[in-house]
Design a protein around this motif. Structure first.
Motif, PDB file in Angstrom:
ATOM      1  N   THR A 126       0.825  -1.202   0.000  1.00 21.43           N
ATOM      2  CA  THR A 126       0.000   0.000   0.000  1.00 21.43           C
ATOM      3  C   THR A 126       0.863   1.257   0.000  1.00 21.43           C
ATOM      4  O   THR A 126       0.380   2.330  -0.265  1.00 21.43           O
ATOM      5  N   ALA A 127       2.145   1.098   0.338  1.00 22.45           N
ATOM      6  CA  ALA A 127       2.966   2.299   0.427  1.00 22.45           C
ATOM      7  C   ALA A 127       3.579   2.666  -0.907  1.00 22.45           C
ATOM      8  O   ALA A 127       4.206   3.705  -1.032  1.00 22.45           O
ATOM      9  N   SER A 128       3.436   1.798  -1.883  1.00 24.73           N
ATOM     10  CA  SER A 128       4.185   2.036  -3.111  1.00 24.73           C
ATOM     11  C   SER A 128       3.564   3.122  -3.968  1.00 24.73           C
ATOM     12  O   SER A 128       2.350   3.283  -4.021  1.00 24.73           O
ATOM     13  N   ARG A 129       4.435   3.864  -4.665  1.00 26.58           N
ATOM     14  CA  ARG A 129       3.953   4.895  -5.566  1.00 26.58           C
ATOM     15  C   ARG A 129       3.812   4.385  -6.982  1.00 26.58           C
ATOM     16  O   ARG A 129       3.340   5.083  -7.857  1.00 26.58           O
ATOM     17  N   ASP A 130       4.295   3.172  -7.217  1.00 19.47           N
ATOM     18  CA  ASP A 130       4.145   2.585  -8.545  1.00 19.47           C
ATOM     19  C   ASP A 130       2.642   2.453  -8.817  1.00 19.47           C
ATOM     20  O   ASP A 130       1.926   1.843  -8.029  1.00 19.47           O
ATOM     21  N   PRO A 131       2.160   3.028  -9.921  1.00 20.35           N
ATOM     22  CA  PRO A 131       0.703   3.027 -10.131  1.00 20.35           C
ATOM     23  C   PRO A 131       0.116   1.643 -10.202  1.00 20.35           C
ATOM     24  O   PRO A 131      -1.014   1.417  -9.762  1.00 20.35           O
ATOM     25  N   PHE A 132       0.873   0.678 -10.685  1.00 27.95           N
ATOM     26  CA  PHE A 132       0.321  -0.670 -10.760  1.00 27.95           C
ATOM     27  C   PHE A 132       0.176  -1.251  -9.355  1.00 27.95           C
ATOM     28  O   PHE A 132      -0.843  -1.856  -9.022  1.00 27.95           O
ATOM     29  N   LEU A 133       1.180  -1.056  -8.527  1.00 28.52           N
ATOM     30  CA  LEU A 133       1.130  -1.631  -7.185  1.00 28.52           C
ATOM     31  C   LEU A 133       0.067  -0.959  -6.328  1.00 28.52           C
ATOM     32  O   LEU A 133      -0.637  -1.610  -5.558  1.00 28.52           O
ATOM     33  N   ALA A 134      -0.047   0.359  -6.467  1.00 27.56           N
ATOM     34  CA  ALA A 134      -1.071   1.064  -5.688  1.00 27.56           C
ATOM     35  C   ALA A 134      -2.455   0.555  -6.093  1.00 27.56           C
ATOM     36  O   ALA A 134      -3.311   0.293  -5.246  1.00 27.56           O
ATOM     37  N   ALA A 135      -2.667   0.382  -7.400  1.00 25.85           N
ATOM     38  CA  ALA A 135      -3.973  -0.086  -7.869  1.00 25.85           C
ATOM     39  C   ALA A 135      -4.230  -1.501  -7.372  1.00 25.85           C
ATOM     40  O   ALA A 135      -5.334  -1.827  -6.936  1.00 25.85           O
ATOM     41  N   SER A 136      -3.203  -2.347  -7.397  1.00 29.42           N
ATOM     42  CA  SER A 136      -3.454  -3.744  -7.043  1.00 29.42           C
ATOM     43  C   SER A 136      -3.836  -3.882  -5.581  1.00 29.42           C
ATOM     44  O   SER A 136      -4.552  -4.791  -5.221  1.00 29.42           O
ATOM     45  N   SER A 137      -3.369  -2.968  -4.727  1.00 29.83           N
ATOM     46  CA  SER A 137      -3.762  -3.158  -3.325  1.00 29.83           C
ATOM     47  C   SER A 137      -5.025  -2.388  -2.982  1.00 29.83           C
ATOM     48  O   SER A 137      -5.948  -2.955  -2.403  1.00 29.83           O
ATOM     49  N   TYR A 138      -5.110  -1.118  -3.356  1.00 30.86           N
ATOM     50  CA  TYR A 138      -6.291  -0.346  -2.964  1.00 30.86           C
ATOM     51  C   TYR A 138      -7.510  -0.634  -3.806  1.00 30.86           C
ATOM     52  O   TYR A 138      -8.623  -0.685  -3.315  1.00 30.86           O
ATOM     53  N   THR A 139      -7.310  -0.794  -5.097  1.00 30.69           N
ATOM     54  CA  THR A 139      -8.459  -0.897  -5.989  1.00 30.69           C
ATOM     55  C   THR A 139      -8.835  -2.347  -6.242  1.00 30.69           C
ATOM     56  O   THR A 139      -9.984  -2.735  -6.116  1.00 30.69           O
ATOM     57  N   PHE A 140      -7.812  -3.150  -6.624  1.00 29.38           N
ATOM     58  CA  PHE A 140      -8.124  -4.540  -6.967  1.00 29.38           C
ATOM     59  C   PHE A 140      -8.240  -5.401  -5.716  1.00 29.38           C
ATOM     60  O   PHE A 140      -8.968  -6.392  -5.702  1.00 29.38           O
ATOM     61  N   GLY A 141      -7.471  -5.050  -4.682  1.00 29.43           N
ATOM     62  CA  GLY A 141      -7.432  -5.871  -3.475  1.00 29.43           C
ATOM     63  C   GLY A 141      -8.795  -6.235  -2.906  1.00 29.43           C
ATOM     64  O   GLY A 141      -9.075  -7.396  -2.660  1.00 29.43           O
ATOM     65  N   PRO A 142      -9.676  -5.257  -2.697  1.00 37.47           N
ATOM     66  CA  PRO A 142     -11.001  -5.584  -2.160  1.00 37.47           C
ATOM     67  C   PRO A 142     -11.806  -6.492  -3.059  1.00 37.47           C
ATOM     68  O   PRO A 142     -12.790  -7.075  -2.632  1.00 37.47           O
ATOM     69  N   LEU A 143     -11.416  -6.630  -4.310  1.00 36.04           N
ATOM     70  CA  LEU A 143     -12.163  -7.486  -5.229  1.00 36.04           C
ATOM     71  C   LEU A 143     -11.459  -8.826  -5.374  1.00 36.04           C
ATOM     72  O   LEU A 143     -11.617  -9.515  -6.370  1.00 36.04           O
ATOM     73  N   ARG A 144     -10.665  -9.190  -4.383  1.00 33.94           N
ATOM     74  CA  ARG A 144     -10.038 -10.511  -4.298  1.00 33.94           C
ATOM     75  C   ARG A 144      -8.933 -10.738  -5.316  1.00 33.94           C
ATOM     76  O   ARG A 144      -8.605 -11.875  -5.646  1.00 33.94           O
ATOM     77  N   TYR A 145      -8.348  -9.665  -5.808  1.00 38.26           N
ATOM     78  CA  TYR A 145      -7.260  -9.818  -6.763  1.00 38.26           C
ATOM     79  C   TYR A 145      -6.003 -10.276  -6.033  1.00 38.26           C
ATOM     80  O   TYR A 145      -5.708  -9.803  -4.939  1.00 38.26           O
ATOM     81  N   GLN A 146      -5.264 -11.219  -6.630  1.00 41.35           N
ATOM     82  CA  GLN A 146      -3.985 -11.657  -6.060  1.00 41.35           C
ATOM     83  C   GLN A 146      -2.888 -11.283  -7.037  1.00 41.35           C
ATOM     84  O   GLN A 146      -2.933 -11.656  -8.200  1.00 41.35           O
ATOM     85  N   LEU A 147      -1.889 -10.565  -6.510  1.00 40.03           N
ATOM     86  CA  LEU A 147      -0.834 -10.072  -7.379  1.00 40.03           C
ATOM     87  C   LEU A 147      -0.146 -11.200  -8.114  1.00 40.03           C
ATOM     88  O   LEU A 147       0.386 -12.117  -7.491  1.00 40.03           O
ATOM     89  N   ARG A 148      -0.188 -11.149  -9.430  1.00 33.38           N
ATOM     90  CA  ARG A 148       0.410 -12.160 -10.297  1.00 33.38           C
ATOM     91  C   ARG A 148      -0.079 -13.565  -9.978  1.00 33.38           C
ATOM     92  O   ARG A 148       0.539 -14.535 -10.369  1.00 33.38           O
ATOM     93  N   GLY A 149      -1.207 -13.676  -9.268  1.00 33.66           N
ATOM     94  CA  GLY A 149      -1.767 -14.994  -8.990  1.00 33.66           C
ATOM     95  C   GLY A 149      -1.018 -15.781  -7.926  1.00 33.66           C
ATOM     96  O   GLY A 149      -1.352 -16.929  -7.669  1.00 33.66           O
ATOM     97  N   TYR A 150      -0.012 -15.169  -7.299  1.00 29.04           N
ATOM     98  CA  TYR A 150       0.745 -15.900  -6.287  1.00 29.04           C
ATOM     99  C   TYR A 150      -0.042 -15.971  -4.992  1.00 29.04           C
ATOM    100  O   TYR A 150      -0.869 -15.130  -4.704  1.00 29.04           O
TER     101      TYR A 150
END
Lengths: 466, 924
Positions: free
Chosen positions: B141-165
């Protein structure tokens, strides 16, 4: 000022939070009030007898019955059904639910709103359930919606059980109002072939025939192989049985709820009366060869211990007073050290086996355990045993100052107490056979016996040597 | 060999220098308040349109900077900047440390947003069917990389897992100590839930990027500094309201910062609660506390003591079938609760408390060297309650036999009349789809029995709790050394010892007086056998009351020790790194109950399993110019198998799979990165192969009528895909972000499966094949897209709107359905496809809106200090209220006789509909 202000303020806030929060802590859940004395007092429109006599299969009107559960599925003897009875009779209720005893245990009063349910019968036995299937068999009431039909009332309620005569109950057609109700029969025992055997084999539901003192058969005790008492052996005695009275067409059946329904504590009655004689008298009947005993029975206490394997599994030694005798059954028996037995020795063979007097050829069902007892061993010396051997054969003796040879128990070992010596015999497969004989002098308790010309003593277990 | 390699590179770079006169700029940003390095600070050279972001050590690097005079602008908030003149006249320019002051007025979505279920364990947890937890990684959540920020704040609540790991691929370090559980490998964020103010100092690495505290996992690593010394001086009180897992949160934090006398103190406490969460029946009751003390011993060394904990109690939801949802008339139908005496009572409650204490020592003799040593002790428990019953009908309201479908799927033919009668009955009263507590109590009270000499009410249904009591000791020591301007070495050793006792205990007798410790499944299989039905032959037929252990009890011991080392090279044109790790770990089981079915192998110690593991990764970044980078990283790693995947049935016996082996991971990633003040972006791809995994699933097998341990060996998986992200600053206040990610996570072979039955006393079992090749691994949505618009006003407020679309979310399959037994003798057709097909969940479109403002109190109340601020942040997620299934699994029960896949249909989780948060903080 601010430096002190902030920590004080935060501390106060934290403290107030802590105080406030402890009052918000969840308390344990309350137990709901016990409802087992609640009776909704539904208006009962029909007795069970009136319900059973209704002409139609499907009940369309507001018929309400009430009864007390007299048979449930707790033991597994019944599955997905219960039986209720009122003063006019009883009926089976088929419900598609397991463990019905949790909601409707024996003794619970229930009301049944029968509108929408169907009546049926299975080989003469009335049932209440759901619409019949294509084959005409009644289906079960839906387990999820059963609450729409069955209303729970008080628990527990006592059921008045009438004692009836065996001969009366043999014909179900003459006792229609007794069907699916609890009955008691006195002076009854399991027939010879069905006594001392499991209530049902592991693979199928089975009938065990009952008998009176004069006649056998006519009523069976039917038990399911899924009942939890399936492996328990039927009693060999005589007494009272309580059960649910049912039928399969013209065959009368009793269904027990569990083994506490069977209270057969009296000695069996044989085919012809037996007279009780002492073991002393039985021994005196022996005059050589083989004597076939007449209608006698003997009593005594078991002084041998089957659990340590120092007796043949078919044998036991019975002592009464200061006389004893070996009994040999046709199969492995289940009597333990200390059991007080009454044995019907009618037809038994009184003979010597390698000089040891025994009664053989007895059915295990002929022996009946009436309780427990203790025999006090005779305190004596080896010399006295050897001089009184025939009279003291197969009795319990206690000898002090005994010395032992070296080695293990197994086989024949000569022991002496200063006054004389005798053989200590242990079967090679006994549990303590490979233990080492004790060192020093000990007091030994054992059963006297003989094998050919060898006089011997056998201990029951290692606590016999102190 | 290494020496000549470096020389060669230096020669290359000096050639570059002569050719173009470009330089490498290095520096470190520290906070003027705490004097500690700050991560994620943006540093710009506006004249050249170059941008860099500081890493976890506060370091930043500019490459390919032409000689000249410029300015360095460091931005920590929005407006507030610190400007430093920069003169570039030699190959390497080291500006050393730059002090910046944090702009308190700055408020942004990233810094203030209330964590969603991305950071907290979700209310939904494991099911009786043995399907494992569906928790979500809450990292980055601390990252400024737009992909990482999106994956935790935006995709995270929708059960997204980073790279499927899976979650165990994220390493989380706290004050240097690795917080991942030694047994499961997961870092459980609810150990410090509710302590957001303290745990804000976080730096993250993504993928195979070189880490700072350890080797890192495939997802990356997160390093948090929670020492008192790193906290800014402030007092902060905040209140939050939400309608997610909890409704209210109150949090108080006070930090002194590093004071002149060399001491720093920090304390924080919070309470999070709700009587009823978003999903009915889910309550939340959690406290958290934190205490930190730091002492600067001299100007080189400091010592820190940190202790924290978060006792939590919460009611859980459950995944359910579509039929159950339709009968209850609610997407969020929760079968776990029922009314008792007018109150909602949830039978599945999680209670956890795992307080941690860390003592750490830091030694920094100069700016180039740093040594950190830490010891940690953690003790605590994690418990989950659930109903247990003995010779009683199943008390769960959504048990398949109580539903209309039971009558429709009758092997003798569908019974429409009874199905309809059942449906009418269940929909007539909503309480009929919930637990009937009163019936349980009444039946327990009626059951007067005598057992083992005890007379009283023998409970038929009780509430039991599965508990893990954990004691963990760890130590770690890490050394950081900047050898010269180009080379940095990190190395460290770590060790941990964890002792766990896992058991089930009686939580509530529900109106009864006692329960009996018996195995009712063994009783059904072996009728009358009084040995096999014992859970503990050392205490046969034992009478248990509240607090007593029953069913199973075993201890487990884990140890782990490793060395790791990393060298990173930074040159003008090229960056490189090489990281290696070698370690040993192992575990054993010590049974406390002598199980009646396995008397010789359940009580006492098992053999100890030891594994040697190693990992190597390396990478190269080619810097085309100051803004455009190309990178490629690769790695080979081995992982020891987990305890639960080595012991066949740890609750009953010491048996383990034969010759457990380490798993192998081979991975590569590559991409293009763009770093400029107005445009940031990435285009990257990855391929990861995981081979030799063992997976054991535990469930009730209908054919065998007992619990089975379904052991799959040699499971191979592949994850591959790519990410595209672009963040553009359209105007000084307005920016737009677009992120798209697509991946495939799937099985690449046909594993062997052996089924070990829990009622089978023999140990020989057959092996067959599971045909799951090319089936998707359930890893959340495997396609995710978002478009975000962000406005940051110079008047200290912001507003943000996101449009999101998630798709290609696949159901977790039941491997036993892809076997010869399941589909044998079925011709191709509808029935066979129903068994084999893997359901894809529908795509989800959501829209989120966030806004926030910070108010300088001094402007309105002149008595207040200049540092007092009120921050208000609010957000609404899924403002269109699209309630859609975002996860699910095939039940592990399958009817082999009818081969009807609908008999035990799939179970689903619904994502939250419209949900909000509102956060008000007062800082002074």
């Amino acid at each position: 000022m601010k430096r002190i202000f902030s920590p004080i303020l935060s501390f106060l806030l934290l403290a107030s939070m802590a105080v406030n929060l402890s009052s918000c802590l969840k308390k344990d859940f309350d137990t709901p009030p016990d409802e087992s004395s609640v009776d909704p007092h539904l208006k009962v429109t029909h007795t069970i007898a009136q319900l059973k006599s209704l002409p139609q299969t499907q009940i369309d009107s507001n018929v309400v019955i009430s009864g007390i559960v007299c048979m449930d599925d707790r033991s597994g003897n019944y599955y997905k059904k219960i039986v209720i009875q009122d003063s006019t009779g009883g009926i089976e209720v088929l419900i598609d639910q397991t463990n019905l005893y949790t909601d409707y245990p024996v003794g619970r009063k229930i009301y049944i709103k029968c509108k929408g349910l169907s009546l049926g019968s299975y080989h003469g036995l009335s049932q209440l359930g759901n619409a019949p299937d294509a084959q005409g068999s009644l289906t079960m009431i839906n387990g999820t919606t059963v609450g729409d039909y069955i209303v729970k009332a008080t628990f527990p309620n006592k059921i008045k059980v009438d004692t009836l005569s065996y001969s009366d109950l043999k014909v179900p057609g003459q006792n229609v109002n007794r069907l699916n109700t609890l009955v008691a029969i006195r002076d009854v025992q399991f027939a010879d072939a069905d006594a001392g055997v499991p209530y049902a084999p592991p693979t199928a539901t089975f009938n065990r025939s009952l008998a009176t003192c004069s006649a056998s058969g006519g009523i069976v005790v039917r038990s399911s192989n899924y009942a939890n008492f399936q492996p328990i052996l039927t009693p060999t005695g005589q007494g009272v049985i309580v059960g649910l009275y049912t039928r399969y067409d013209d065959a009368a059946q009793l269904i027990i709820r569990d083994t506490t329904d069977v209270r057969m504590y009296n000695p069996r009655c044989g085919n012809g009366a037996t007279s009780l004689i002492t073991i002393d008298s039985v021994r005196k009947l022996f005059t050589g060869g083989t004597v076939t005993l007449e209608t006698y029975k003997i009593t005594g206490v078991v002084i041998s211990d089957k659990s340590t394997g120092n007796q043949q599994p078919q044998n036991l030694v019975l002592q009464q007073g200061d006389r004893g005798i070996v009994l040999r059954f046709t199969g492995t028996h289940t009597f333990n050290l200390g059991d007080s037995l009454t044995v019907n020795v009618t037809g038994g063979a009184l003979a010597e086996y390698n000089s040891l007097l025994q009664i053989s050829g007895l059915q295990t069902g002929a022996a009946f355990k009436s309780g427990t007892g203790t025999i006090v061993p005779r305190v004596t010396t080896i010399a006295q045993i050897n001089s009184n051997f025939e009279a003291w054969e197969s009795t319990l003796v206690k000898i002090a100052n005994v010395t032992f040879p070296s080695g293990s128990y197994s086989g024949n070992k000569v022991i002496s107490d200063g006054s004389g010596s005798i053989t200590l015999y242990t079967i090679a497969t006994a549990t303590f056979a490979n233990d080492n004989l004790p060192t020093g002098t000990k007091t030994i308790t054992g059963i006297t016996g003989q094998f050919g010309t060898t006089k011997q003593i056998q201990v029951r277990n290692l606590t016999d040597i102190q | 060999m290494k020496h000549s390699f470096i020389t060669g590179l230096l020669l290359l770079c000096s050639y570059c220098l002569f050719a173009q006169q470009e330089a490498l700029i290095k520096g470190k940003i520290i906070s003027s308040g705490t004097k500690r390095e700050i991560a994620e600070v943006t540093v710009n050279i506006p004249e050249l349109n170059l941008q860099a972001i500081t890493d976890g050590s506060g370091d930043f690097v500019f490459s390919n900077v032409p000689f000249g005079n410029y300015h360095l602008i460091a931005t920590t908030g929005f407006i507030h900047t610190d400007t430093i003149p920069l003169t570039v006249n030699e190959a390497i320019v080291d500006v050393e440390t730059i002090e910046v002051s944090i702009d308190d007025a700055a408020t942004s979505m990233e810094s203030q947003q209330l964590p969603t279920i991305a950071l907290e364990e979700s209310a939904i947890s494991s099911d009786d069917d043995g399907v494992s937890d569906q928790n979500i990684s809450g990292a980055l959540t601390a990252s400024r990389d737009p992909f990482l920020a999106a994956s935790s704040y935006t995709f995270g609540p929708l059960r997204y897992q980073l790279r499927g790991y899976k979650r165990d691929q994220m390493e989380v370090y706290l004050n240097g100590i690795m917080m991942n559980d030694v047994e499961s490998g997961y870092a459980s964020w609810n150990q410090w839930g509710g302590l957001n103010d303290i745990f804000r100092n976080q730096s993250v690495t993504f993928g195979l990027e070189p880490g700072e505290a350890g080797f890192g996992g495939l997802i990356g690593s997160s390093e948090i500094d929670a020492t008192a010394a790193s906290q800014r001086q402030q007092t902060r009180i905040s209140y939050s309201a939400s309608n997610r897992t909890y409704s209210n949160r109150v949090m108080v934090t006070h930090s002194t910062g590093m004071m002149r006398n060399g001491w720093a103190f920090s304390a924080s406490a919070s309470k999070r609660w709700s009587d009823d969460g978003y999903v009915p029946g889910t309550y939340y009751n959690a406290y958290s506390y934190y205490l930190g003390v730091s002492k600067q011993l001299n100007d080189k060394s400091s010592i820190h003591l940190t202790t924290f904990g978060a006792p939590t109690s919460r009611g859980k939801a459950a995944p359910v079938t579509k039929e159950a949802i339709a009968l209850a008339g609610d997407n969020y139908y929760n079968p776990n609760w029922g009314m008792q005496d007018g109150e909602v009572r949830n039978s599945k409650v999680n209670n956890s408390f795992q307080p941690t204490t860390i003592l750490s020592y830091q030694y920094k003799p100069n700016m180039k060297t740093s040594l950190n040593a830490a010891f940690a002790f953690q003790t605590g428990y994690n418990g989950n309650t659930s109903l247990d019953w003995y010779n009683n009908p199943d008390p769960r309201p959504d048990y398949y036999r109580y539903l209309p479908s039971y009558f429709l799927n009758d092997p003798n033919g569908p019974n429409y009349e009874q199905a309809e009668a059942t449906r009418e009955y269940l929909t007539a009263d909503p309480n009929r789809m919930q637990i009937d507590w009163n019936r349980i109590y009444q039946n327990n009270m009626m059951n007067q029995r005598t057992v083992n000499g005890v007379t009283g009410r023998r409970s038929l249904v009780i509430l039991g709790e599965d508990r893990d009591d954990v004691n963990r000791y760890s130590f770690t020591t890490n050394l950081l050394k900047n050898i010269n301007e180009h080379i940095t070495i990190r190395t460290g050793v770590a060790g941990m010892l964890q002792m766990t006792e896992s058991y089930r205990k009686v939580d509530d007798l529900l109106g009864g007086d006692y329960f009996v410790n018996l195995n009712q499944f063994a009783e059904r299989t072996y009728v009358g056998n009084v040995q096999f039905n014992q859970n503990d032959l050392n205490n046969p037929n034992s009478i248990v009351k509240v607090g007593d252990k029953y069913s199973y009890d075993y201890k487990s011991q884990f140890y782990k020790a490793y060395w790791w080392g990393q060298s990173s090279f930074v040159f003008n044109k090229v960056d490189m790194f090489l990281t290696a790790k070698v370690g040993t770990e192992g575990f054993m089981r010590d049974g406390q109950f002598k199980n009646g079915l396995f008397p010789t192998k359940s009580f006492g110690s098992s053999e100890t399993f030891n594994f040697l593991t190693y990992a190597v990764k390396g990478g190269l970044t080619y810097k085309i110019d100051g803004r455009n980078y190309l990178y490629a990283n690769g790695g080979v790693m081995t992982n020891a198998p987990s305890f639960d995947n080595t012991f066949i049935s740890p609750r009953t016996r010491n048996d383990a799979i034969s010759e457990p082996k380490t798993e192998m991971i081979k991975t590569v990633e590559a991409g293009y990165l763009l770093h400029s003040p107005n445009l940031t972006g990435r285009l990257s791809g990855f391929v990861t192969d995981m081979t030799g995994l063992t997976d054991i699933k535990r469930f009730y097998h209908d054919d065998y009528q007992t619990f089975v341990n379904y052991v799959m060996r040699n499971v191979d998986m592949r994850n591959l895909g790519g990410e595209l992200a672009l963040q553009a600053k359209i105007s000084p206040s307005f920016s737009a972000t677009a992120v798209a990610t697509w991946m495939q996570a799937f099985y690449t072979n046909e594993p062997d499966v052996s089924i070990y039955r829990d009622d089978d006393t023999s140990s020989k079992v057959g092996t067959s094949k599971v045909y799951i090749k090319n089936y998707y691994v359930a890893a959340g949505p495997q396609s995710a897209y978002t478009l975000g618009l962000n406005y940051k006003s110079p008047k200290y407020w912001y507003a943000n709107v996101n449009f999101n679309y998630m798709d290609r979310n696949y159901i977790d399959i039941n491997p036993s359905r892809r076997t010869a037994e399941a589909v044998g003798l079925l011709a191709d057709g509808v029935e066979k496809s129903a068994i084999l097909a893997q359901e894809k969940l529908p795509g989800i479109f959501t829209m989120d809106v966030f806004a926030g403002i910070s108010i300088k109190v001094n402007k309105y109340i002149h008595a207040a200090s200049k540092n007092s601020f009120i921050y208000i942040n609010a957000g609404v997620n899924n403002i269109l209220n699209n309630q859609s299934i975002n996860g699910g699994f095939e039940q592990l029960r399958f009817d082999y006789s009818t081969q009807d896949a609908n008999r035990y249909p799939n179970k689903y989780f619904y994502g939250y509909g419209i949900n909000y948060f509102l956060n008000i903080s007062y800082k002074f």
